[in-house]
Structures are given as C-alpha cells and as structure tokens.
Write an enzyme that holds these catalytic residues in place. Structure first.
Site, PDB file in Angstrom:
ATOM      1  N   ARG A 234       0.849  -1.180   0.000  1.00 29.86           N
ATOM      2  CA  ARG A 234       0.000   0.000   0.000  1.00 29.86           C
ATOM      3  C   ARG A 234       0.893   1.242   0.000  1.00 29.86           C
ATOM      4  O   ARG A 234       1.933   1.270   0.675  1.00 29.86           O
ATOM      5  CB  ARG A 234      -0.883   0.042   1.257  1.00 29.86           C
ATOM      6  CG  ARG A 234      -2.038  -0.928   1.235  1.00 29.86           C
ATOM      7  CD  ARG A 234      -3.107  -0.519   0.209  1.00 29.86           C
ATOM      8  NE  ARG A 234      -4.256  -1.403   0.228  1.00 29.86           N
ATOM      9  CZ  ARG A 234      -4.383  -2.500  -0.526  1.00 29.86           C
ATOM     10  NH1 ARG A 234      -3.429  -2.854  -1.375  1.00 29.86           N
ATOM     11  NH2 ARG A 234      -5.475  -3.236  -0.456  1.00 29.86           N
ATOM     12  N   GLU A 262      -4.085   7.282  -5.494  1.00 24.15           N
ATOM     13  CA  GLU A 262      -4.256   6.529  -6.735  1.00 24.15           C
ATOM     14  C   GLU A 262      -5.553   6.972  -7.399  1.00 24.15           C
ATOM     15  O   GLU A 262      -6.562   7.076  -6.712  1.00 24.15           O
ATOM     16  CB  GLU A 262      -4.288   5.020  -6.451  1.00 24.15           C
ATOM     17  CG  GLU A 262      -2.966   4.522  -5.864  1.00 24.15           C
ATOM     18  CD  GLU A 262      -2.969   3.030  -5.529  1.00 24.15           C
ATOM     19  OE1 GLU A 262      -3.948   2.338  -5.857  1.00 24.15           O
ATOM     20  OE2 GLU A 262      -1.989   2.575  -4.935  1.00 24.15           O
ATOM     21  N   HIS A 281      -0.981  -0.151  -9.820  1.00 19.23           N
ATOM     22  CA  HIS A 281      -1.614  -1.088  -8.866  1.00 19.23           C
ATOM     23  C   HIS A 281      -2.129  -2.344  -9.587  1.00 19.23           C
ATOM     24  O   HIS A 281      -3.335  -2.601  -9.624  1.00 19.23           O
ATOM     25  CB  HIS A 281      -2.744  -0.393  -8.090  1.00 19.23           C
ATOM     26  CG  HIS A 281      -3.024  -1.060  -6.772  1.00 19.23           C
ATOM     27  ND1 HIS A 281      -3.401  -0.370  -5.648  1.00 19.23           N
ATOM     28  CD2 HIS A 281      -2.989  -2.377  -6.394  1.00 19.23           C
ATOM     29  CE1 HIS A 281      -3.587  -1.226  -4.652  1.00 19.23           C
ATOM     30  NE2 HIS A 281      -3.340  -2.437  -5.083  1.00 19.23           N
TER      31      HIS A 281
HETATM   32  C1  DGY Z   1      -5.763  -6.158  -2.705  1.00 21.09           C
HETATM   33  O1  DGY Z   1      -6.530  -7.085  -3.010  1.00 21.09           O
HETATM   34  O2  DGY Z   1      -5.753  -5.645  -1.581  1.00 21.09           O
HETATM   35  C2  DGY Z   1      -4.808  -5.724  -3.757  1.00 21.09           C
HETATM   36  O3  DGY Z   1      -4.110  -4.598  -3.436  1.00 21.09           O
HETATM   37  C3  DGY Z   1      -5.554  -5.547  -5.081  1.00 21.09           C
HETATM   38  O4  DGY Z   1      -4.717  -6.015  -6.055  1.00 21.09           O
END
Ligand code: DGY
Length: 325
Positions: A234, A262, A281
């Site tokens: 993250r 984002e 992402h």
């Molecule tokens: C999640 O599932 O938390 C991921 O970051 C998405 O790809």
C-alpha cells in the site's frame, strides 16, 4: 421485489447480468471512481455493496446506508473500509484473501529485476532512437539480484512467496515481521537493520495504524546508497515525500505498484524521475487471479444476503455478537 445491490465499480456485463438475476443492481458505469456523494446516494435502500479499493467506504457512508447488510470488496486489503464502523453496525465485510499471493509475489520480483536491471529505462531509451552505437561496455549498467541482500518487511503469505522465488536467484534473504513468525532461509532481523543491510527492501505488510509510514524518512535514510525500495503493498506504508527526496537526490531507486494517492496525480514528481519504476496497482492483475477474487467476492455477497456467515470475512467477530450495538 429484489433486494438492492450497489456495484461501485465497472464490471463485465456477464457479471452484472448474473447479479441482476438475484438483485436489483445499481451498477456504476462512470469512467472515474464513484464520488462519496454518488456512493451515498446509490446506497439509499441498498442491502448490499460490491466494491473495490477505489471506493472509500467511510463511517459516514456506512452510517447513512441504513439498510446495508453486507459489504463485499474485491480485494484482500480492507483499509479503504471503515472496519470499526461496519463492525459496530453488525455488517460483515467480505474480502478475498489467499488467491492473489502468487501473482503479487511474481510482480514484486518482476519489479526487483526491472528496477535493478533498469528495464523500463532501457526500453524507453531504445524507443527514443538513442541506440545508435552497437554493444557498449558501459551502457545502462545495473546490479545483480543474485549478489544482493534482499530485505522483506512482512513475512506473511506474500512475503513468504517472494522469499521462495528469490531463493532460486541465490540472494541473501533477511526479514522482519510484526509477530515472531520465521521463514526458512530468511534471517530474522530488527526492522531498522533490514533497511540498513539490504540492497533491495520489499514491503509486504498490511497497512494498519502501526505500519503506516513503516518506510519512514529515518528508515529510508538508513538504506544503502544505490539500494532499491519495492512496494506492492500500500502507498501509505511509505513516507512518500521522503522517498521523493531520496530519489531526487539520486541516492535510492524504487519500483512501485502502489501510491499514497491513486491514480497517481498528473505532474507527480515521480513521473519525471528515471530511477523509479511506476505501475498502476496491478499486483493481482492476472486473468485467473482476478477471476478468483471476483468469485470469492460474489460468494461473500450472496452469503451475506442470505444471512449466512461469509466464507472470507474481514470482521468475523460480528458472528459472535460481541461487536454489535
Ligand atoms: C488487494 O486485493 O488488496 C490488492 O491490493 C488488489 O490487487
């Protein structure tokens, strides 16, 4: 009358049609992410919400959605949802753990190789027509992952899958975890030492109050000159301004799939830097992983709407009634 289900992101027509056989579906079709006002309006009278990371589900949204019985997110992370607010209301939050470990680990390793071997930079260089001489002895020199010490911050399933892959490259592995979890062939170390000793630091810990800015200005400053930071977790795990400063000075390199904001805003300083590789992402973005995530999210949604426990519930304590108000 069918119960109302809000789908807060664009999904393929066949999925919407499948949902429409059971629910009165209000599906978002806009090209931008749904705004808070649009989400709040759509949730009037809705019993279920299918969402993903681009839609923050705040306490205000949850409190206003008085009929809401279940939230199902197409993600393993639930940091975009106010979990205490959902739990207080007795609303189960479904998520999708387990199915994106390998694709995310693959992407982390891809970012490590691409960053240390300057792959995006080299590709751009060729496309720009700069390859005018043949083989050059000092062209786009990188570093060898096989000779690197790789530091894993977070030794959960994704960190472990990254370690498994890296063993094949022969690099030295060191790591830190929030709990005392140990992984074969990964030497456990204090967090600061991982930043200090690694040539590549890769972040694989969930975002919580404790892990926010775990890659702090101080820890980034501990990293070796020429070292690389990889983030597929993250954006908020990193003090982004501190990373911008380190990259701007040319001291560090980075490979990033996630950001504080984002999509990455236009004119973000990263966009002008050659020593950072930027991805939108896409850690879980393979056909089979996304289909498995969607499958779990739909199963969670249907279970919640049938008053059954969710198979993959991020706040399982609600089933025991302890958190209900
Ligand atoms: C999640 O599932 O938390 C991921 O970051 C998405 O790809």
């Amino acid at each position: 009358m069918k119960p109302k289900c809000v789908v807060a992101l664009g999904l393929p027509d066949d999925i919407i049609e499948r949902l429409a056989t059971r629910y009165d579906v209000a599906a978002w079709t806009g090209s931008d992410a749904m705004s808070q006002q649009q989400l709040s309006d759509a949730l009037a009278g809705a019993e279920s919400l299918l969402c993903a990371l681009s839609t923050p589900v705040t306490a205000t949204i949850i409190d206003q959605a008085t009929e809401l019985k279940v939230i199902s997110t197409i993600s393993v992370g639930v940091d975009h949802i106010d979990m205490p607010a959902a739990t207080r209301r007795g609303i189960p939050v479904g998520h999708t753990p387990g199915v994106l470990i390998d694709s995310t680990a693959d992407l982390a390793v891809a970012l490590m190789l691409a960053s240390t071997r300057r792959i995006a930079e080299a590709d751009q260089w060729v496309r720009e027509g700069q390859w005018t001489q043949g083989w050059q002895s000092d062209l786009l020199l990188g570093t060898d992952i096989s000779q690197a010490t790789v530091g894993l911050v977070g030794l959960g399933p994704i960190g472990e899958a990254v370690a498994k892959r890296l063993k094949g490259f022969g690099c030295k592995l060191i790591g830190w975890n929030r709990t005392s979890r140990v992984i074969e062939d990964v030497e456990p170390m204090a967090l600061d030492q991982v930043f200090e000793q690694a040539d590549v630091v890769s972040l694989h810990t969930a975002l919580t109050k404790e892990t926010r800015h775990i890659a702090s200005r101080e820890r980034l400053a501990l990293m070796r000159t020429g070292a690389t930071l990889i983030n597929t977790g993250r954006g908020l795990l990193v003090d982004e301004q501190a990373l911008i400063d380190e990259l701007g000075s040319g001291r560090l390199r980075a490979g990033l799939d996630v950001f504080r904001e984002e999509p990455l805003p236009a004119h973000h300083p990263f966009l002008a830097m050659k020593n950072v590789l930027l991805l939108p992402h896409v850690g879980s973005a393979t056909l089979s992983t996304r289909s498995a995530m969607l499958h779990r999210a739909l199963e969670n949604l249907n279970a919640g709407m049938s008053d059954l426990p969710l198979a993959w519930c991020a706040n399982p304590e609600i089933y025991h009634g302890e958190s209900k108000v």
